[in-house]
Write an enzyme that holds these catalytic residues in place. Structure first.
Site, PDB file in Angstrom:
ATOM      1  N   CYS A   1      18.343  50.013  42.359  1.00 38.41           N
ATOM      2  CA  CYS A   1      17.639  50.739  43.507  1.00 38.41           C
ATOM      3  C   CYS A   1      19.063  51.276  44.171  1.00 38.41           C
ATOM      4  O   CYS A   1      19.954  50.674  44.474  1.00 38.41           O
ATOM      5  CB  CYS A   1      16.654  49.895  44.269  1.00 38.41           C
ATOM      6  N   ASP A   2      18.687  52.450  44.790  1.00 39.10           N
ATOM      7  CA  ASP A   2      19.462  52.950  45.438  1.00 39.10           C
ATOM      8  C   ASP A   2      18.880  54.095  46.617  1.00 39.10           C
ATOM      9  O   ASP A   2      17.914  54.722  46.204  1.00 39.10           O
ATOM     10  CB  ASP A   2      20.688  53.641  44.894  1.00 39.10           C
ATOM     11  N   GLN A   3      19.396  54.195  47.625  1.00 41.04           N
ATOM     12  CA  GLN A   3      18.796  55.115  48.597  1.00 41.04           C
ATOM     13  C   GLN A   3      19.878  56.068  49.202  1.00 41.04           C
ATOM     14  O   GLN A   3      20.841  55.418  49.614  1.00 41.04           O
ATOM     15  CB  GLN A   3      18.185  54.248  49.804  1.00 41.04           C
TER      16      GLN A   3
END
Length: 199
Positions: free
Chosen positions: A75-77
């Site tokens: 995941c990354d944001q």
């Protein structure tokens, strides 16, 4: 029986969200230098959504190569204001500058999720949420940061909407889970499709 899923992240927020949804999660943080990966993307025309997806994939593939046969979630944001991408503030002065820059404007949170097995990408998704921050008085920003303390340094926008940070906003368009750290509903749908969870 549900398959154990490796979360390629040390984020307590993401792990808690997935465990609360009934998933069997083991957290194994990825050995990835995010800023080094991101640097060449700046001049490549990659959108903030692309950057989040590329970083999520890098984390998922790195961990999946260390954990053969397992299903790995990366995941990354990214937080974007126009073409500018914001990163977690390094200190309280950085948090103050973030909030001043976002004050009275609409920004996007781009939350990417990538599933990998044995280094191969099985699925990717980027959820995008638009958040409009109310016009903030500089004095209020200082008082707010004094109240929330170091929590402000744990997110890209220097706020947590699941806490006092919700007071900074006048409008939010999009999914709560996407804001907190990952597009949970599309992820659950894909895990059911893969047979990794009961569906």
């Amino acid at each position: 029986m549900a398959e154990k899923i490796i979360l390629a992240s040390g984020s307590p927020y993401r792990k808690a969200m997935l465990v609360s949804a009934g998933l069997d999660i083991e957290a194994v943080p990825a050995n990835v230098d995010e800023r080094a990966l991101e640097a060449p993307l700046k001049d490549s025309g990659a959108s903030p959504e692309d950057v989040a997806s590329i970083l999520a994939e890098a984390k998922a593939t790195e961990v999946s190569e260390r954990k053969p046969g397992t299903l790995v979630l990366g995941c990354d944001q990214t937080l974007s204001l126009g073409d500018e991408i914001f990163h977690k503030p390094a200190d309280m002065e950085g948090a103050r500058r973030h909030l001043l820059a976002l004050s009275g404007k609409t920004h996007q949170l781009n939350s990417a999720a990538v599933l990998c097995r044995d280094g191969a990408v099985l699925w990717r998704h980027v959820g995008v949420v638009s958040l409009t921050m109310r016009k903030l008085d500089p004095g209020f920003i200082g008082r707010h940061l004094a109240r929330v303390g170091a929590k402000a340094l744990s997110s890209v926008g220097a706020y947590q909407i699941e806490g006092e940070g919700i007071q900074l906003f006048e409008k939010i368009e999009g999914d709560y889970f996407t804001i907190v750290g990952l597009p949970l509903l599309p992820l659950l749908k894909e895990l059911r499709a893969l047979g990794a969870i009961d569906g």
